[in-house]
Every structure is written in C-alpha cells, then in structure tokens.
Design a protein around this motif. Structure first.
Motif, PDB file in Angstrom:
ATOM      1  N   CYS A 158       0.863  -1.188   0.000  1.00  0.00           N
ATOM      2  CA  CYS A 158       0.000   0.000   0.000  1.00  0.00           C
ATOM      3  C   CYS A 158       0.904   1.244   0.000  1.00  0.00           C
ATOM      4  CB  CYS A 158      -0.910  -0.008   1.227  1.00  0.00           C
ATOM      5  SG  CYS A 158      -1.773   1.565   1.480  1.00  0.00           S
ATOM      6  N   GLU A 160       0.258   4.150   0.751  1.00  0.00           N
ATOM      7  CA  GLU A 160      -0.013   5.081   1.841  1.00  0.00           C
ATOM      8  C   GLU A 160       0.575   4.587   3.167  1.00  0.00           C
ATOM      9  OE1 GLU A 160      -1.190   8.107   1.741  1.00  0.00           O
ATOM     10  OE2 GLU A 160      -1.207   8.372   3.926  1.00  0.00           O
ATOM     11  N   CYS A 161       0.289   3.320   3.531  1.00  0.00           N
ATOM     12  CA  CYS A 161       0.719   2.835   4.845  1.00  0.00           C
ATOM     13  C   CYS A 161       1.866   1.823   4.766  1.00  0.00           C
ATOM     14  CB  CYS A 161      -0.452   2.240   5.613  1.00  0.00           C
ATOM     15  SG  CYS A 161      -1.039   0.677   4.939  1.00  0.00           S
ATOM     16  N   CYS A 182      -4.616   0.243   0.225  1.00  0.00           N
ATOM     17  CA  CYS A 182      -5.435  -0.743   0.936  1.00  0.00           C
ATOM     18  C   CYS A 182      -6.747  -0.113   1.400  1.00  0.00           C
ATOM     19  CB  CYS A 182      -4.652  -1.341   2.104  1.00  0.00           C
ATOM     20  SG  CYS A 182      -4.547  -0.264   3.546  1.00  0.00           S
ATOM     21  N   CYS A 185      -6.788   2.717   4.051  1.00  0.00           N
ATOM     22  CA  CYS A 185      -6.260   4.043   3.706  1.00  0.00           C
ATOM     23  C   CYS A 185      -7.150   4.792   2.718  1.00  0.00           C
ATOM     24  CB  CYS A 185      -4.861   3.911   3.118  1.00  0.00           C
ATOM     25  SG  CYS A 185      -3.669   3.268   4.303  1.00  0.00           S
TER      26      CYS A 185
HETATM   27 ZN   LIG Z   1      -2.781   1.295   3.498  1.00  0.00          ZN
END
Ligand SMILES: [Zn+2]
Length: 256
Positions: A158, A160-161, A182, A185
């Motif tokens: 992912c 973002e995370c 994901c 997020c």
């Molecule tokens: Zn994520």
C-alpha cells in the motif's frame, strides 16, 4: 559518422515533405531512434527501391542509418522488410494494442537508450496480438515496458501505509501516489480509483512468472473484462507520470 545496420521495429511515421518521412524506429542495439527517410514515399521510384516498397508502422526490418548519438535525427539510408504483420493488420483490436504498445515505448524511453529485451519482447508479441491470446500477451508486454523504463507502479505494498499486499486486500489505485492503496487508507487518498483486488493479484502473478527470450512463460488466459480495468489503472499511472495520456488510449482502454 558511423553507419549502423540493425534490426528495427518501425514505431511511427510522420510525413515530412512531399517526398520524405520521419520515422521513429526501435533499434535493438541503439534504442529509440528518429530518422529522416529521404524519398521514402511509395509513389516515388527511388523511395520504393531504397526502402523496400515504402515503410509502414509496426514493420520489422533491417535498417541502415547514419547515426551520431549527439544528434536527435539520424538519416535512414536503407530498409529491408523482414516482417510486415499482415495478419495483425486484419485485426482491429490487435492493431490498436500494437499501436498503443509502440506509443508507450516511444514515450517512456529516452532516445538512444538501448533495451534489447524490450525489443525482443515487442517483436515476439506483435504476432500474438493477431491471435486470441492478445490480451495477456499485451499486458505482459506493457508490464515489461513499464518495468524496464522504471515507470512500473507500486503493486506490492500500500503506497499510503506500506502494508504488504499479501495480507491486506488492495482495492484502490492512486495515480498520484503511484500505486495500490489498501482498504484502511481509502479515506486519506482522494484521487483513488477502485480496482478489484483479484486483478491486482493477476498483475502481481504475471510479474513473477518466468521469462525466456522475450516472452513470459505460463501466462494465464485473460479477457477484456479483466484487462480493461488493469490497462486503465496502468494508463492512469502513465498519464500522471508523463503529464498527458497516450493518443491511442481512447481506442484501447474502453469506457472507464
Ligand atoms: Zn494502506
């Protein structure tokens, strides 16, 4: 100036004057080359003689060109046709995919940056685009071009995370962040597009398949129901990276 003789694929032809054309070639040893083909028009006797009846896009041939790496434009002096891909020219979907692939190569690689493996991949894929294996063959080619040019989106974690895709379903794609996102997020990534997690897995699977002399072995059979959303996701990424989309996109990507 050195004279180069190499196997080439003609990616693009632009009319230059009454008698001349500018051709964009993918040369196996030199990479993308732009060359002026003086007198290349089929209607002139000289053009027909030197350039084997006149050139056409997606043809594979032996080219001879005067090449100075410092100059943007080479001069094509000879073209001997090796493969005209006549079967492909009778398949509308096949020809669109082939032109899209050619545009992708032209746009993603710098001039004179050789990638023989991309050449081999394109050469071995063009005939497959005339068959019912065209969708998976095109996707494998597209992924190879993106990977070799360094423009492959992040599909394993992912963006973002950072969580790996193996444990968490990736249900979104963000062109701005350049990869999959994901479910957790979703709320913090505004430019997301929805993508079926099974399609993300298909792409991950293809990227891990063994490859041999320009082909991917054991490719799964895919339909446009699967490849359209994948191609749109990858096109989003290319468009965001290059600042504009590919001209052939509207003919290839279906309705989003
Ligand atoms: Zn994520």
């Amino acid at each position: 100036m050195p004279l180069v003789r190499d196997r080439c694929i003609c990616l693009r032809i632009t009319e230059y004057s009454e008698t001349s054309q500018i051709v964009t070639l993918l040369s196996r040893d030199v990479g993308v080359v732009r060359a002026i083909a003086k007198g290349a028009h089929r209607k002139t006797k000289a053009g027909a003689g030197k350039f084997d009846g006149g050139m056409d896009y997606l043809e594979v041939g032996e080219a001879v060109f005067i090449f100075d790496p410092a100059k943007e434009m080479a001069t094509l002096t000879e073209w001997t046709l090796r493969e005209g891909h006549l079967a492909l020219r009778n398949t509308l979907r096949g020809i669109y995919l082939a032109l899209y692939a050619g545009e992708l190569v032209d746009r993603l690689f710098e001039l004179h940056d050789p990638h023989p493996e991309v050449f081999d991949r394109l050469e071995s894929t063009l005939p497959l685009l005339a068959t019912d294996r065209r969708e998976q063959a095109f996707l494998a080619l597209e992924l190879e071009v993106l990977r070799e040019s360094g423009y492959l989106a992040e599909l394993d974690i992912c963006v973002e995370c950072g969580r790996p895709a193996g444990g968490t379903p990736m249900s979104y794609f963000s062109a701005k962040l350049g990869g999959v996102v994901c479910r957790d997020c979703e709320a913090v990534v505004p430019d997301r597009r929805t993508i079926d997690n099974r399609l993300v897995r298909i792409v991950q699977g293809i990227l891990k398949l063994p490859r041999h002399s320009g082909t991917t072995l054991r490719l799964p059979f895919l339909t446009r129901h699967q490849t359209d959303p994948i191609n749109r996701m990858l096109a989003d990424h290319v468009q965001h990276t290059l600042g504009r989309g590919l001209a052939m996109g509207r003919w290839v990507l279906g309705n989003s």
